[in-house]
Design an enzyme around this catalytic site. Structure first.
Site, PDB file in Angstrom:
ATOM      1  N   ASP A 288       0.857  -1.191   0.000  1.00  0.00           N
ATOM      2  CA  ASP A 288       0.000   0.000   0.000  1.00  0.00           C
ATOM      3  C   ASP A 288       0.890   1.238   0.000  1.00  0.00           C
ATOM      4  OD1 ASP A 288      -3.277   0.059   1.070  1.00  0.00           O
ATOM      5  OD2 ASP A 288      -2.214   1.935   0.708  1.00  0.00           O
TER       6      ASP A 288
ATOM      7  N   ASP B 150       3.684   1.850  -4.781  1.00  0.00           N
ATOM      8  CA  ASP B 150       2.845   2.625  -5.691  1.00  0.00           C
ATOM      9  C   ASP B 150       2.577   1.715  -6.890  1.00  0.00           C
ATOM     10  OD1 ASP B 150       1.744   4.211  -7.620  1.00  0.00           O
ATOM     11  OD2 ASP B 150       3.351   5.714  -7.639  1.00  0.00           O
ATOM     12  N   VAL B 151       1.345   1.251  -7.012  1.00  0.00           N
ATOM     13  CA  VAL B 151       1.065   0.230  -8.054  1.00  0.00           C
ATOM     14  C   VAL B 151       1.257   0.766  -9.470  1.00  0.00           C
ATOM     15  CG1 VAL B 151      -0.515  -1.166  -6.642  1.00  0.00           C
ATOM     16  CG2 VAL B 151      -1.445   0.687  -8.075  1.00  0.00           C
TER      17      VAL B 151
ATOM     18  N   TYR C 238     -13.832   6.264 -13.345  1.00  0.00           N
ATOM     19  CA  TYR C 238     -13.928   5.010 -12.571  1.00  0.00           C
ATOM     20  C   TYR C 238     -14.565   3.926 -13.435  1.00  0.00           C
ATOM     21  CZ  TYR C 238     -14.823   1.951  -8.572  1.00  0.00           C
ATOM     22  OH  TYR C 238     -14.847   0.899  -7.699  1.00  0.00           O
TER      23      TYR C 238
ATOM     24  N   LYS D 264     -12.594   0.516 -14.682  1.00  0.00           N
ATOM     25  CA  LYS D 264     -13.074  -0.785 -14.222  1.00  0.00           C
ATOM     26  C   LYS D 264     -13.495  -1.658 -15.405  1.00  0.00           C
ATOM     27  CE  LYS D 264     -12.313  -0.417  -9.802  1.00  0.00           C
ATOM     28  NZ  LYS D 264     -11.417  -1.339  -9.091  1.00  0.00           N
TER      29      LYS D 264
ATOM     30  N   THR E 111     -17.175   0.877   2.876  1.00  0.00           N
ATOM     31  CA  THR E 111     -15.747   1.173   3.021  1.00  0.00           C
ATOM     32  C   THR E 111     -15.558   2.691   2.981  1.00  0.00           C
ATOM     33  OG1 THR E 111     -15.388   1.219   0.636  1.00  0.00           O
ATOM     34  CG2 THR E 111     -15.046  -0.897   1.728  1.00  0.00           C
TER      35      THR E 111
END
Lengths: 248, 259
Positions: free
Chosen positions: A37, A63-64, A155, A159, A190
């Protein structure tokens, strides 16, 4: 609870929310874990928590969207646990803006994390999975990867990309014994859902036949199922966990 | 790897649950029944084939830890369903899970299919599933929830040559699933579809269809599914681990639909 015993898994975005629930569920099923993360203190706290229960777990800053970070993550995982069996690309960010109000910077940022990050993760992990004779990739998608939303333009777009990237990986690497599937949550309780205003949330719940939010643990159980050998004949599909939203 | 001898997943929530599996005397349905009994469930093996169904019930009960009983059921008969529900509730007092697995296959295409053939497949595949759901809903409602798993097929998603009755019937089962999921979600009764690819039971081959080798070539994973791989998905959807999942299509197809 031994469905993932002898497996090593990398889970991105594991410090909070759905990622943390996945980490807890994987630990309970016996997996060795590398949690990654951007949020170091929350991630380290979770890793310490799970270690205290006897899990083999390592937290790494990540950092992905950064290819070099991925190289490090893979190398450190192999060093610590001797290989990789499961990759859970969970890290993702939301975006509230619509098609006309989204900015180029906003777009670049969400594409970098959600889409590029998922690709970089698969690219980095596949050689290691192949060496192991196979493995499982679970990419966190969304019901918004399968249908349209009002606003949330970038988003929605990223996705959707995750969904088809996953199918590409499933078809491309089936010969290597690598399965790739998505989990598509609906509205889950969340921090990300907390960014929505009350009206949007109520509208969403009204469109959810079960009339409630899902819990992060309910998503985590789907990820466990797909990552485990129970799902040995399942690849290239979407496990939708949405209280019936898409059945409408 | 999941195989017939080891039980990879355990679902403590399925212990003592009462589970009806239709078409359970043989093939995939028998494997579902076996897996539920291994979880400690009480399983109703419902089938038109009495002798193998009774033998399986005895065998599974002997193995435990759950138990099994056989009930004769023609899924196309509403009266049979009524008798079955009455018998199950009299003996075990509840119904928690229904697996609508019974099905027949037909390979005829649009011009070759007969009205009798069409009516037969529609009466078993979609009508049988509908009658089953209708019959168990009152008991599930009384318990405050339940899980229904309909067995569809990849043939309910994409077209192939021939198979007009089978394809239409499995497409209908898929939409029946979504209708029921919508309708009963507020009552916490979940309804989902497991859509197998080609399973190594001889079901398709016996119907006079392609050989196993031809099916293997069509499946990216390069093999047929083992029945227990379908059962694994059924158990997951029956368990409380899938508590936020309803109206889902879950292909278990070795990547067939992904390409």
């Amino acid at each position: 609870m031994t469905r993932l015993t002898s497996k090593t898994a990398i889970i991105t975005g594991a410090a909070q929310g759905i990622g943390a629930a996945i980490a807890r569920a994987f630990a309970a099923e016996g997996a060795a874990l590398v949690l990654t993360d951007l949020q170091d203190s929350a991630g380290e706290a979770l890793a310490a928590d799970l270690s205290a229960t006897g899990a083999r777990v390592l937290f790494l800053h990540h950092d992905v969207a950064c290819a070099a970070d991925w190289e490090t993550i893979i190398a450190r995982t192999q060093e610590a646990f001797g290989g990789i069996d499961i990759l859970v690309n969970n890290a993702g960010i939301g975006a509230l803006e619509g098609l006309e109000t989204e900015t180029e910077d906003g777009w670049q940022r969400i594409v970098a994390v959600n889409q590029t990050g998922t690709w970089l993760g698969m690219r980095a992990a596949i050689p290691a999975l192949r060496t192991r004779g196979g493995g499982a990739i679970v990419n966190l998608c969304s019901i918004m990867g399968l249908t349209g939303d009002d606003g949330h333009f970038a988003y929605n777009a990223t996705k959707g990309a995750i969904r088809t990237m996953t199918r590409n990986a499933a078809v491309s690497y089936v010969g290597d014994g690598i399965r790739a599937n998505t989990v598509c949550p609906g509205m889950i309780l969340t921090e990300m859902a907390g960014e929505e205003d009350d009206e949007t949330t109520m509208d969403f719940l009204n469109l959810t036949p079960m009339r409630r939010h899902g819990r992060p643990e309910e998503v985590a159980m789907g990820v466990v199922f797909l990552a485990s050998d129970e799902a040995s004949f399942i690849t290239g599909t979407d496990l939708v966990i949405d209280g019936g939203y898409l059945a409408r | 790897m999941a195989d017939t001898d080891t039980l990879a997943a355990t679902y403590p929530c399925l212990a003592d649950k009462v589970v009806i599996v239709t078409g359970a005397a043989q093939g995939m349905g028998a494997m579902h029944a076996r897996r539920f009994v291994q979880q400690g469930s009480r399983v109703v093996i419902a089938d038109i084939q009495d002798a193998p169904g009774q033998a399986l019930a005895g065998d599974l009960t002997a193995c435990g830890p759950g138990e099994a009983m056989f009930c004769h059921l023609d899924v196309a008969s509403a009266a049979d369903w009524q008798d079955l529900v009455a018998g199950v509730t009299a003996r075990w007092g509840r119904i928690d899970v229904l697996v609508n697995n019974a099905a027949v296959m037909a390979i005829a295409g649009i011009e070759d299919e007969t009205e009798a053939g069409w009516d037969r497949i529609m009466s078993i595949n979609p009508k049988g599933s509908w009658l089953g759901i209708r019959a168990v809903i009152p008991e599930m409602r009384r318990l405050g929830g339940g899980s229904i798993i309909n067995i569809g097929s990849i043939a309910g998603f994409v077209g192939s040559e021939g198979h007009v009755g089978y394809q239409t019937s499995k497409g209908a089962v898929r939409m029946l699933t979504k209708n029921a999921a919508m309708h009963y979600a507020p009552e916490n009764i979940r309804v989902n579809l497991v859509a197998p690819g080609i399973v190594d039971t001889g079901f398709a081959v016996e119907a006079g269809d392609h050989s196993d080798d031809e099916y293997i070539k069509l499946t990216p994973l390069g093999r047929l599914a083992r029945p227990e791989e379908i059962s694994a998905a059924v158990l997951f959807l029956a368990s409380s681990q899938s508590s936020f999942i309803t109206g889902l299509d879950m292909p278990v197809d070795g990547g067939f639909l992904a390409q």
